[in-house]
Design a protein around this motif. Structure first.
Motif, PDB file in Angstrom:
ATOM      1  N   SER A  47       0.823  -1.212   0.000  1.00 50.38           N
ATOM      2  CA  SER A  47       0.000   0.000   0.000  1.00 50.38           C
ATOM      3  C   SER A  47       0.854   1.257   0.000  1.00 50.38           C
ATOM      4  O   SER A  47       0.384   2.316  -0.388  1.00 50.38           O
ATOM      5  CB  SER A  47      -0.931   0.009   1.214  1.00 50.38           C
ATOM      6  OG  SER A  47      -0.180   0.204   2.401  1.00 50.38           O
ATOM      7  N   GLY A  48       2.082   1.166   0.479  1.00 56.79           N
ATOM      8  CA  GLY A  48       2.929   2.352   0.572  1.00 56.79           C
ATOM      9  C   GLY A  48       2.628   3.195   1.793  1.00 56.79           C
ATOM     10  O   GLY A  48       3.125   4.308   1.919  1.00 56.79           O
ATOM     11  N   LYS A  49       1.810   2.677   2.690  1.00 55.82           N
ATOM     12  CA  LYS A  49       1.432   3.403   3.903  1.00 55.82           C
ATOM     13  C   LYS A  49       1.901   2.629   5.134  1.00 55.82           C
ATOM     14  O   LYS A  49       2.115   1.426   5.075  1.00 55.82           O
ATOM     15  CB  LYS A  49      -0.083   3.569   3.976  1.00 55.82           C
ATOM     16  CG  LYS A  49      -0.696   4.348   2.826  1.00 55.82           C
ATOM     17  CD  LYS A  49      -2.201   4.430   2.993  1.00 55.82           C
ATOM     18  CE  LYS A  49      -2.847   5.183   1.847  1.00 55.82           C
ATOM     19  NZ  LYS A  49      -2.484   6.580   1.771  1.00 55.82           N
ATOM     20  N   LEU A  50       2.030   3.331   6.243  1.00 60.24           N
ATOM     21  CA  LEU A  50       2.302   2.660   7.505  1.00 60.24           C
ATOM     22  C   LEU A  50       1.083   1.803   7.857  1.00 60.24           C
ATOM     23  O   LEU A  50      -0.058   2.158   7.530  1.00 60.24           O
ATOM     24  CB  LEU A  50       2.561   3.673   8.616  1.00 60.24           C
ATOM     25  CG  LEU A  50       3.809   4.545   8.433  1.00 60.24           C
ATOM     26  CD1 LEU A  50       3.871   5.614   9.512  1.00 60.24           C
ATOM     27  CD2 LEU A  50       5.065   3.684   8.454  1.00 60.24           C
ATOM     28  N   LEU A  51       1.311   0.687   8.512  1.00 55.68           N
ATOM     29  CA  LEU A  51       0.233  -0.254   8.811  1.00 55.68           C
ATOM     30  C   LEU A  51      -0.971   0.420   9.462  1.00 55.68           C
ATOM     31  O   LEU A  51      -2.109   0.236   9.036  1.00 55.68           O
ATOM     32  CB  LEU A  51       0.739  -1.391   9.702  1.00 55.68           C
ATOM     33  CG  LEU A  51      -0.312  -2.417  10.115  1.00 55.68           C
ATOM     34  CD1 LEU A  51      -0.848  -3.153   8.895  1.00 55.68           C
ATOM     35  CD2 LEU A  51       0.238  -3.376  11.131  1.00 55.68           C
ATOM     36  N   LEU A  52      -0.745   1.211  10.498  1.00 53.69           N
ATOM     37  CA  LEU A  52      -1.859   1.819  11.222  1.00 53.69           C
ATOM     38  C   LEU A  52      -2.493   2.983  10.473  1.00 53.69           C
ATOM     39  O   LEU A  52      -3.513   3.514  10.915  1.00 53.69           O
ATOM     40  CB  LEU A  52      -1.414   2.241  12.623  1.00 53.69           C
ATOM     41  CG  LEU A  52      -0.971   1.076  13.514  1.00 53.69           C
ATOM     42  CD1 LEU A  52      -0.513   1.582  14.879  1.00 53.69           C
ATOM     43  CD2 LEU A  52      -2.078   0.047  13.664  1.00 53.69           C
ATOM     44  N   GLU A  53      -1.914   3.359   9.348  1.00 51.78           N
ATOM     45  CA  GLU A  53      -2.493   4.408   8.506  1.00 51.78           C
ATOM     46  C   GLU A  53      -3.140   3.828   7.241  1.00 51.78           C
ATOM     47  O   GLU A  53      -3.610   4.566   6.392  1.00 51.78           O
ATOM     48  CB  GLU A  53      -1.412   5.424   8.115  1.00 51.78           C
ATOM     49  CG  GLU A  53      -0.839   6.182   9.285  1.00 51.78           C
ATOM     50  CD  GLU A  53       0.326   7.079   8.902  1.00 51.78           C
ATOM     51  OE1 GLU A  53       0.665   7.181   7.703  1.00 51.78           O
ATOM     52  OE2 GLU A  53       0.911   7.673   9.818  1.00 51.78           O
ATOM     53  N   THR A  54      -3.162   2.520   7.140  1.00 56.75           N
ATOM     54  CA  THR A  54      -3.691   1.857   5.947  1.00 56.75           C
ATOM     55  C   THR A  54      -5.177   1.567   6.118  1.00 56.75           C
ATOM     56  O   THR A  54      -5.579   0.934   7.092  1.00 56.75           O
ATOM     57  CB  THR A  54      -2.930   0.540   5.695  1.00 56.75           C
ATOM     58  OG1 THR A  54      -1.534   0.819   5.618  1.00 56.75           O
ATOM     59  CG2 THR A  54      -3.383  -0.118   4.406  1.00 56.75           C
ATOM     60  N   PRO A  55      -6.003   2.023   5.183  1.00 57.59           N
ATOM     61  CA  PRO A  55      -7.436   1.748   5.290  1.00 57.59           C
ATOM     62  C   PRO A  55      -7.740   0.258   5.114  1.00 57.59           C
ATOM     63  O   PRO A  55      -6.980  -0.485   4.490  1.00 57.59           O
ATOM     64  CB  PRO A  55      -8.064   2.564   4.163  1.00 57.59           C
ATOM     65  CG  PRO A  55      -6.952   3.019   3.291  1.00 57.59           C
ATOM     66  CD  PRO A  55      -5.676   2.844   4.022  1.00 57.59           C
ATOM     67  N   ASP A  56      -8.865  -0.145   5.672  1.00 51.94           N
ATOM     68  CA  ASP A  56      -9.252  -1.562   5.661  1.00 51.94           C
ATOM     69  C   ASP A  56      -9.240  -2.177   4.267  1.00 51.94           C
ATOM     70  O   ASP A  56      -8.778  -3.313   4.091  1.00 51.94           O
ATOM     71  CB  ASP A  56     -10.642  -1.744   6.261  1.00 51.94           C
ATOM     72  CG  ASP A  56     -10.668  -1.519   7.762  1.00 51.94           C
ATOM     73  OD1 ASP A  56      -9.586  -1.446   8.377  1.00 51.94           O
ATOM     74  OD2 ASP A  56     -11.784  -1.422   8.311  1.00 51.94           O
TER      75      ASP A  56
END
Length: 80
Positions: A47-56
């Protein structure tokens, strides 16, 4: 290159995050190309995002492509 050396090459497009598409393509592959004897199952997405910033929906897609699709492809190709 394969055909030049007397072999046959096939290309199929499939949405690996869509289980039903994988099932359909496995059946089509076996009908058109015959039994698969070599499978290189190397799909993957990030996703290219941090895990806790990744949408479901991106977490779900990551698991569908990076984990479940490998099972779906391997299992359904060997069924035919």
């Amino acid at each position: 290159m394969v055909e030049k050396d007397g072999g046959r090459a096939y290309a199929f497009v499939c949405d690996l995050a869509d289980r039903e598409d994988v099932y359909r393509m496995a059946e089509k592959t076996n009908k058109e190309a015959g039994q698969v004897t070599i499978l290189i199952n190397n799909a993957g997405v990030v996703s290219g995002k941090l895990l806790l910033e990744t949408p479901d929906h991106l977490i779900q897609r990551t698991f569908d492509v990076n984990v479940l699709s490998h099972f779906w492809v391997s299992y359904h190709l060997q069924k035919y």
